[in-house]
Design a protein around this motif. Structure first.
Motif, PDB file in Angstrom:
ATOM      1  N   LEU A  61       0.809  -1.219   0.000  1.00 21.66           N
ATOM      2  CA  LEU A  61       0.000   0.000   0.000  1.00 21.66           C
ATOM      3  C   LEU A  61       0.840   1.266   0.000  1.00 21.66           C
ATOM      4  CD1 LEU A  61      -3.039  -0.681   2.380  1.00 21.66           C
ATOM      5  CD2 LEU A  61      -3.099  -0.132  -0.055  1.00 21.66           C
ATOM      6  N   THR A  62       2.122   1.172   0.320  1.00 23.99           N
ATOM      7  CA  THR A  62       2.949   2.378   0.313  1.00 23.99           C
ATOM      8  C   THR A  62       3.098   2.952  -1.092  1.00 23.99           C
ATOM      9  OG1 THR A  62       4.942   1.001   0.162  1.00 23.99           O
ATOM     10  CG2 THR A  62       4.252   1.710   2.356  1.00 23.99           C
ATOM     11  N   ALA A  63       2.850   2.136  -2.122  1.00 29.41           N
ATOM     12  CA  ALA A  63       2.895   2.652  -3.496  1.00 29.41           C
ATOM     13  C   ALA A  63       1.739   3.599  -3.772  1.00 29.41           C
ATOM     14  CB  ALA A  63       2.866   1.483  -4.493  1.00 29.41           C
ATOM     15  N   LEU A  64       0.650   3.430  -3.031  1.00 30.87           N
ATOM     16  CA  LEU A  64      -0.563   4.186  -3.297  1.00 30.87           C
ATOM     17  C   LEU A  64      -0.374   5.694  -3.156  1.00 30.87           C
ATOM     18  CD1 LEU A  64      -3.566   3.756  -4.022  1.00 30.87           C
ATOM     19  CD2 LEU A  64      -4.041   3.706  -1.584  1.00 30.87           C
ATOM     20  N   LEU A  66       2.274   7.413  -3.142  1.00 30.40           N
ATOM     21  CA  LEU A  66       3.327   7.901  -4.034  1.00 30.40           C
ATOM     22  C   LEU A  66       2.805   8.086  -5.459  1.00 30.40           C
ATOM     23  CD1 LEU A  66       6.338   5.764  -2.746  1.00 30.40           C
ATOM     24  CD2 LEU A  66       6.019   8.224  -2.477  1.00 30.40           C
ATOM     25  N   PHE A  67       2.054   7.114  -5.958  1.00 36.27           N
ATOM     26  CA  PHE A  67       1.481   7.266  -7.296  1.00 36.27           C
ATOM     27  C   PHE A  67       0.468   8.418  -7.328  1.00 36.27           C
ATOM     28  CE2 PHE A  67       2.696   2.733  -8.415  1.00 36.27           C
ATOM     29  CZ  PHE A  67       3.536   3.106  -9.448  1.00 36.27           C
ATOM     30  N   ILE A  68      -0.303   8.558  -6.266  1.00 30.89           N
ATOM     31  CA  ILE A  68      -1.254   9.670  -6.202  1.00 30.89           C
ATOM     32  C   ILE A  68      -0.508  10.999  -6.203  1.00 30.89           C
ATOM     33  CG2 ILE A  68      -2.987  10.797  -4.748  1.00 30.89           C
ATOM     34  CD1 ILE A  68      -3.798   8.008  -3.763  1.00 30.89           C
ATOM     35  N   TRP A  69       0.585  11.072  -5.438  1.00 36.27           N
ATOM     36  CA  TRP A  69       1.381  12.300  -5.381  1.00 36.27           C
ATOM     37  C   TRP A  69       1.987  12.624  -6.750  1.00 36.27           C
ATOM     38  CZ3 TRP A  69       6.539  13.136  -2.261  1.00 36.27           C
ATOM     39  CH2 TRP A  69       6.805  14.515  -2.198  1.00 36.27           C
ATOM     40  N   MET A  70       2.455  11.610  -7.454  1.00 34.09           N
ATOM     41  CA  MET A  70       3.002  11.820  -8.793  1.00 34.09           C
ATOM     42  C   MET A  70       1.951  12.443  -9.712  1.00 34.09           C
ATOM     43  SD  MET A  70       4.782   9.054 -11.389  1.00 34.09           S
ATOM     44  CE  MET A  70       3.270   8.165 -11.730  1.00 34.09           C
ATOM     45  N   GLY A  71       0.730  11.910  -9.660  1.00 36.71           N
ATOM     46  CA  GLY A  71      -0.338  12.469 -10.472  1.00 36.71           C
ATOM     47  C   GLY A  71      -0.694  13.893 -10.081  1.00 36.71           C
ATOM     48  N   GLU A  72      -0.674  14.186  -8.778  1.00 38.41           N
ATOM     49  CA  GLU A  72      -0.975  15.534  -8.305  1.00 38.41           C
ATOM     50  C   GLU A  72       0.065  16.537  -8.795  1.00 38.41           C
ATOM     51  OE1 GLU A  72      -3.375  16.945  -6.526  1.00 38.41           O
ATOM     52  OE2 GLU A  72      -4.606  15.171  -6.148  1.00 38.41           O
ATOM     53  N   ILE A  73       1.343  16.145  -8.787  1.00 40.88           N
ATOM     54  CA  ILE A  73       2.405  17.038  -9.268  1.00 40.88           C
ATOM     55  C   ILE A  73       2.226  17.313 -10.759  1.00 40.88           C
ATOM     56  CG2 ILE A  73       4.895  17.264  -9.661  1.00 40.88           C
ATOM     57  CD1 ILE A  73       5.318  15.565  -7.126  1.00 40.88           C
ATOM     58  N   LEU A  74       1.992  16.257 -11.533  1.00 40.90           N
ATOM     59  CA  LEU A  74       1.854  16.412 -12.979  1.00 40.90           C
ATOM     60  C   LEU A  74       0.593  17.178 -13.348  1.00 40.90           C
ATOM     61  CD1 LEU A  74       2.991  12.849 -14.083  1.00 40.90           C
ATOM     62  CD2 LEU A  74       4.255  14.981 -14.339  1.00 40.90           C
ATOM     63  N   PHE A  75      -0.436  17.084 -12.517  1.00 44.39           N
ATOM     64  CA  PHE A  75      -1.672  17.826 -12.761  1.00 44.39           C
ATOM     65  C   PHE A  75      -1.419  19.333 -12.765  1.00 44.39           C
ATOM     66  CE2 PHE A  75      -5.560  19.875 -11.026  1.00 44.39           C
ATOM     67  CZ  PHE A  75      -6.428  19.585 -12.068  1.00 44.39           C
ATOM     68  N   ARG A  76      -0.383  19.751 -12.042  1.00 46.95           N
ATOM     69  CA  ARG A  76      -0.075  21.186 -11.917  1.00 46.95           C
ATOM     70  C   ARG A  76       1.028  21.645 -12.862  1.00 46.95           C
ATOM     71  NH1 ARG A  76      -2.125  19.081  -7.487  1.00 46.95           N
ATOM     72  NH2 ARG A  76      -3.540  20.335  -6.237  1.00 46.95           N
ATOM     73  N   THR A  77       1.412  20.789 -13.808  1.00 51.47           N
ATOM     74  CA  THR A  77       2.404  21.168 -14.810  1.00 51.47           C
ATOM     75  C   THR A  77       1.703  21.539 -16.112  1.00 51.47           C
ATOM     76  OG1 THR A  77       2.655  18.914 -15.675  1.00 51.47           O
ATOM     77  CG2 THR A  77       4.034  19.522 -13.790  1.00 51.47           C
ATOM     78  N   GLY A 241      11.693  -6.007 -13.472  1.00 52.36           N
ATOM     79  CA  GLY A 241      12.034  -6.569 -12.175  1.00 52.36           C
ATOM     80  C   GLY A 241      13.088  -5.779 -11.425  1.00 52.36           C
ATOM     81  N   VAL A 242      13.488  -4.640 -11.982  1.00 52.12           N
ATOM     82  CA  VAL A 242      14.506  -3.804 -11.327  1.00 52.12           C
ATOM     83  C   VAL A 242      13.941  -3.181 -10.055  1.00 52.12           C
ATOM     84  CG1 VAL A 242      15.940  -1.726 -11.576  1.00 52.12           C
ATOM     85  CG2 VAL A 242      15.717  -3.347 -13.477  1.00 52.12           C
ATOM     86  N   ALA A 243      12.663  -2.824 -10.084  1.00 53.82           N
ATOM     87  CA  ALA A 243      12.054  -2.136  -8.940  1.00 53.82           C
ATOM     88  C   ALA A 243      10.692  -2.739  -8.625  1.00 53.82           C
ATOM     89  CB  ALA A 243      11.905  -0.645  -9.237  1.00 53.82           C
ATOM     90  N   THR A 244      10.315  -2.663  -7.365  1.00 54.57           N
ATOM     91  CA  THR A 244       8.953  -3.024  -6.962  1.00 54.57           C
ATOM     92  C   THR A 244       8.027  -1.878  -7.328  1.00 54.57           C
ATOM     93  OG1 THR A 244       9.180  -2.041  -4.766  1.00 54.57           O
ATOM     94  CG2 THR A 244       9.872  -4.348  -5.024  1.00 54.57           C
ATOM     95  N   ALA A 249       7.113   3.839  -7.894  1.00 55.93           N
ATOM     96  CA  ALA A 249       6.309   5.013  -7.562  1.00 55.93           C
ATOM     97  C   ALA A 249       7.192   6.145  -7.049  1.00 55.93           C
ATOM     98  CB  ALA A 249       5.255   4.647  -6.519  1.00 55.93           C
ATOM     99  N   ALA A 250       8.183   5.804  -6.210  1.00 53.95           N
ATOM    100  CA  ALA A 250       9.120   6.819  -5.717  1.00 53.95           C
ATOM    101  C   ALA A 250       9.913   7.426  -6.875  1.00 53.95           C
ATOM    102  CB  ALA A 250      10.066   6.203  -4.688  1.00 53.95           C
ATOM    103  N   LEU A 251      10.304   6.578  -7.821  1.00 58.08           N
ATOM    104  CA  LEU A 251      10.996   7.063  -9.016  1.00 58.08           C
ATOM    105  C   LEU A 251      10.094   7.996  -9.818  1.00 58.08           C
ATOM    106  CD1 LEU A 251      13.456   6.887 -10.943  1.00 58.08           C
ATOM    107  CD2 LEU A 251      12.356   4.905 -12.006  1.00 58.08           C
ATOM    108  N   GLY A 252       8.815   7.658  -9.891  1.00 59.62           N
ATOM    109  CA  GLY A 252       7.863   8.498 -10.610  1.00 59.62           C
ATOM    110  C   GLY A 252       7.693   9.865  -9.972  1.00 59.62           C
ATOM    111  N   VAL A 253       7.669   9.907  -8.641  1.00 62.86           N
ATOM    112  CA  VAL A 253       7.564  11.196  -7.940  1.00 62.86           C
ATOM    113  C   VAL A 253       8.772  12.064  -8.260  1.00 62.86           C
ATOM    114  CG1 VAL A 253       7.587  12.313  -5.676  1.00 62.86           C
ATOM    115  CG2 VAL A 253       6.106  10.339  -6.081  1.00 62.86           C
TER     116      VAL A 253
END
Length: 433
Positions: A61-64, A66-77, A241-244, A249-253
């Motif tokens: 669930l920790t991915a959740l 992070l992915f939401i935060w990534m979308g929020e950042i991109l929404f403001r670009t 398989g490099v990342a979970t 998600a952290a990389l996406g942020v």
């Protein structure tokens, strides 16, 4: 008879609370408390504490957030502007012209946000005024955007897919792999509908292209390159398989912050707004998970899931008949609950039923995302419809009517997926060898 009484009490309590406007998560928790009080002698507080902790303590669930935060950042670009300018010259030559940009841009943004509502809002804020200025029919602008926006639930990384994976204890990475090909196929099916519509209406459909194709191809691809690199980094790191999912998600942020800096849209204000937006969305989802988990426990004490599974199992339904019934069930449920609530509320009953029928859970996860997508554009509770109503100013009846053809397209794709399950299972099997 006791199971029937329990079902009536559970449903009555839940729908009364939802009808009063109580938050979905709170309504689920309250319904569970009522059921525990009436049907068991188990200490409610102890059971609630243990259940809620187990629901929230999954590392997946920790991915959740992070992915939401990534979308929020991109929404403001300036991402919506970049997508339109990059895709419009490439897609204008197809029958239907720039309507295909709604589908293409939604598919691209879905691959970096995981949210249906965010996809509609981000793509719509740029495409709606551009398409209106070029004489595209309002019904097609809204319809294609509402339908294609649902791809945010299917194309990885999908927030709803993460919730499903955690609920049924399936690999998030494999679910993402399973959803990739169906997501692209559904996008192509949307575009196919646009082509057919434009050919039927070619005598009256007279769009204006202006200077949409004036920039050289190299410049258009350069505009899309940062977005494509971000998608490749996030999805590719999972598939290889490099990342979970959490690490990706952290990389996406990080990538979304760098993209925001490159577009000169990164400010302390937008950064804090993205954090608060992700916190609000994550808190809402977690509350729903808490309520659904506790309600599942309460229903388990009454024997409802077992009785329902035994009843349906006694019907000896064929796999296709079972899928047909489940499709109707989820579409009706989607008229009253949002997609995430529908998933977590029903899995306690549906999961054992589906497993006993022999369905591949990766395939079923993809199927479920498509059915939940359909719920996103069904009134009276269709999140995409509400987003579009706020953006276009049109009444709900007009938006629902405009979205209906896309609803039918998704229904057709469910049939295709049922006859060709390999669309969902081939890629996970290939990459796991």
């Amino acid at each position: 008879m006791s199971e029937v009484l329990a079902v009536v009490i559970f449903l009555s309590t839940l729908f009364v609370l939802l009808g009063l406007g109580v938050w979905v998560g709170t309504a689920l928790l309250t319904t569970a408390i009522v059921g525990m009080w009436l049907f068991t002698s188990t200490p409610i507080g102890d059971a609630m504490a243990v259940t809620i902790w187990s629901e929230q303590s999954s590392w997946t669930l920790t991915a959740l957030p992070l992915f939401i935060w990534m979308g929020e950042i991109l929404f403001r670009t300036k991402l919506s502007e970049t997508l339109f300018k990059g895709l419009a010259p490439l897609l204008r030559g197809l029958p239907g012209g720039l309507l295909h940009v709604n589908v293409g841009a939604s598919a691209v943004f879905a691959a970096i946000s995981g949210s249906s509502a965010a996809t509609v809002a981000t793509v719509g804020k740029m495409s709606i005024p551009e398409l209106r200025a070029r004489n595209y029919p309002e019904s097609m602008i809204i319809g294609t955007l509402s339908g294609a926006g649902t791809l945010g639930l299917l194309i990885p990384p999908s927030i709803a897919m993460i919730i499903f994976g955690v609920t049924v204890n399936e690999s998030i990475s494999k679910l993402f792999m399973a959803a990739m090909i169906p997501g692209l196929c559904l996008a192509l099916l949307f575009m196919g509908y646009i082509v057919i519509w434009s050919l039927i209406n070619r005598k009256t459909f007279k769009p204006i292209f202006d200077d949409v194709g004036s920039e050289p191809l190299g410049k258009r691809m350069f505009d899309l390159l940062p977005v494509l690199l971000l998608i490749g980094a996030v999805i590719g790191s999972i598939y290889s398989g490099v990342a979970t999912a959490t690490e990706a998600a952290a990389l996406g942020v990080l990538g979304s912050i760098l993209l925001s800096l490159a577009q000169r849209t990164f400010t302390l204000s937008s950064f804090s707004e993205s954090i608060m937006g992700s916190v609000r969305t994550t808190a809402m989802i977690m509350l729903i998970l808490m309520g659904a988990g506790f309600l599942s426990l309460a229903m388990g004490f009454t024997g409802i899931p077992r009785a329902l599974a035994e009843t349906i199992g006694a019907w000896n339904l064929s796999p296709f008949a079972l899928i047909a019934i489940l499709t109707i069930f989820y579409i009706i449920l989607g008229c009253f609950l949002d997609g995430l609530s529908s998933i977590v509320l029903t899995m306690a009953v549906i999961e054992p039923l589906v497993r006993s029928a022999g369905f591949d859970m990766l395939w079923f996860g993809v199927y479920l995302m498509i059915v939940v997508e359909m719920a996103q554009i069904t009134p009276p509770i269709g999140f995409n419809l509400f987003v579009l109503q706020g953006m276009t100013g049109k009444d709900m009846g007009f938006i629902s009517k405009a979205s209906f053809p896309m609803f039918c397209v998704m229904g057709v794709f469910i049939i295709i997926l049922a006859f060709f399950p390999g669309l969902a299972t081939w890629l996970p099997e290939l990459l796991s060898k």
